[in-house]
Design an enzyme around this catalytic site. Structure first.
Site, PDB file in Angstrom:
ATOM      1  N   ASP A 145      -3.455 -17.516  -5.342  1.00 51.87           N
ATOM      2  CA  ASP A 145      -3.127 -16.233  -5.946  1.00 51.87           C
ATOM      3  C   ASP A 145      -1.614 -16.170  -6.191  1.00 51.87           C
ATOM      4  OD1 ASP A 145      -4.377 -13.299  -6.338  1.00 51.87           O
ATOM      5  OD2 ASP A 145      -2.343 -13.117  -5.538  1.00 51.87           O
ATOM      6  N   ILE A 146      -1.231 -15.646  -7.357  1.00 51.23           N
ATOM      7  CA  ILE A 146       0.192 -15.512  -7.689  1.00 51.23           C
ATOM      8  C   ILE A 146       0.793 -14.347  -6.896  1.00 51.23           C
ATOM      9  CG2 ILE A 146       1.864 -15.100  -9.531  1.00 51.23           C
ATOM     10  CD1 ILE A 146      -0.186 -16.222 -11.497  1.00 51.23           C
ATOM     11  N   ASN A 160       4.257  -8.582 -14.527  1.00 47.68           N
ATOM     12  CA  ASN A 160       3.772  -7.846 -15.700  1.00 47.68           C
ATOM     13  C   ASN A 160       4.624  -6.612 -15.987  1.00 47.68           C
ATOM     14  OD1 ASN A 160       1.606  -9.413 -16.652  1.00 47.68           O
ATOM     15  ND2 ASN A 160       0.184  -8.539 -15.166  1.00 47.68           N
ATOM     16  N   GLU A 208      -5.167 -12.802 -11.329  1.00 55.83           N
ATOM     17  CA  GLU A 208      -4.206 -13.868 -11.083  1.00 55.83           C
ATOM     18  C   GLU A 208      -4.682 -14.813  -9.984  1.00 55.83           C
ATOM     19  OE1 GLU A 208      -2.797 -10.279  -8.619  1.00 55.83           O
ATOM     20  OE2 GLU A 208      -3.854 -10.667 -10.490  1.00 55.83           O
TER      21      GLU A 208
END
Length: 260
Positions: free
Chosen positions: A136-137, A144, A179
């Protein structure tokens, strides 16, 4: 048929010196299911025509024939061939779209789950180790918010590319959602899978994303299949370890009871 070449249009005389036209058509049709095969012959009895068409010819022209008619029949068969090729290409694209995430071109959530279930069954049957990883980012929402969704999409595509290049050809990578990414490591124990994911984490940490000024990190959880695990149990365990990585500071990989 000494040559292995395949042609999209084949004209075959029914009477040949070494083998019959019917035999040649049967053999060639077995090699090429959609090519155009036109038989030509001075034989015009119904049984011969029927046998040749049943063998796989698209058309049968009786000699002597008018050149205008000959070209018209070829054009008609070629049009049908091109239409079938176009339909086949569209079918393949639809099949790809059904299993692929449109942004990253990785397997989508539903398809990677199908692969997971099949692979778990196969690894259990042969008694081979199997591990998965969830990645996971870190702080993706902030990316964003600060850089815009277009830049966020570019990050997802770049990360997908890094992951794909870091695993073996027979491993599977999917976009699990948002993500989050999943990796399926066939015939791989937890320690070896963790080593691969740790290398991915390190590459991501040193990579410059987007337009050259964006740095990100990823967190991950790794889990190995045990006898009591269902596919969803395995996903749940890897996800639980992913969240432990997040809670313990991010930019790290958790496997078993340890972090890195």
């Amino acid at each position: 048929l000494r040559s292995n070449s395949l042609y999209q249009l084949l004209l075959v005389d029914v009477v040949l010196p070494e083998m019959s036209g019917e035999e040649l058509i049967l053999e060639y049709r077995s090699r090429c299911s959609r090519c155009v095969i036109i038989a030509v012959s001075s034989i015009d009895n119904i049984k011969t025509v029927s046998n040749i068409l049943s063998a796989g010819a698209n058309d049968y022209l009786i000699k002597p024939f008018d050149s205008t008619l000959f070209m018209a029949r070829i054009r008609a068969n070629v049009r049908t061939f091109l239409l079938m090729e176009e339909l086949e290409e569209k079918r393949k694209k639809l099949e790809t779209m059904a299993v692929t995430d449109g942004l990253t071109k990785l397997y989508n959530h539903s398809h990677v789950h199908r692969i997971l279930e099949q692979t778990v069954q196969k690894m259990r049957e042969f008694g081979r180790p199997f591990s998965i990883a969830m990645l996971d980012i870190d702080h993706f929402k902030e990316i964003n918010d600060e850089y815009g969704h277009q830049e966020g999409d570019a990050v997802l595509r770049d990360l997908a590319n890094i992951i794909e290049k870091s695993v073996r050809e027979h491993d599977y990578v999917g976009r699990y959602g948002g993500e989050e990414f999943i990796i399926l490591f066939s015939e791989t124990d937890e320690a070896k899978a963790k080593d691969v994911v740790e290398r991915i984490r390190s590459v991501v940490e040193g990579y410059t994303f987007g337009n050259g000024n964006l740095k990100i990190t990823v967190s991950g959880g790794v889990a190995q299949l045990e006898n009591t695990h269902s596919p969803m149990d395995l996903v749940g365990l890897a996800d639980e370890r992913l969240y432990r990585a997040k809670e313990s500071g991010r930019n790290r990989i958790v496997a078993g009871a340890n972090t890195s």
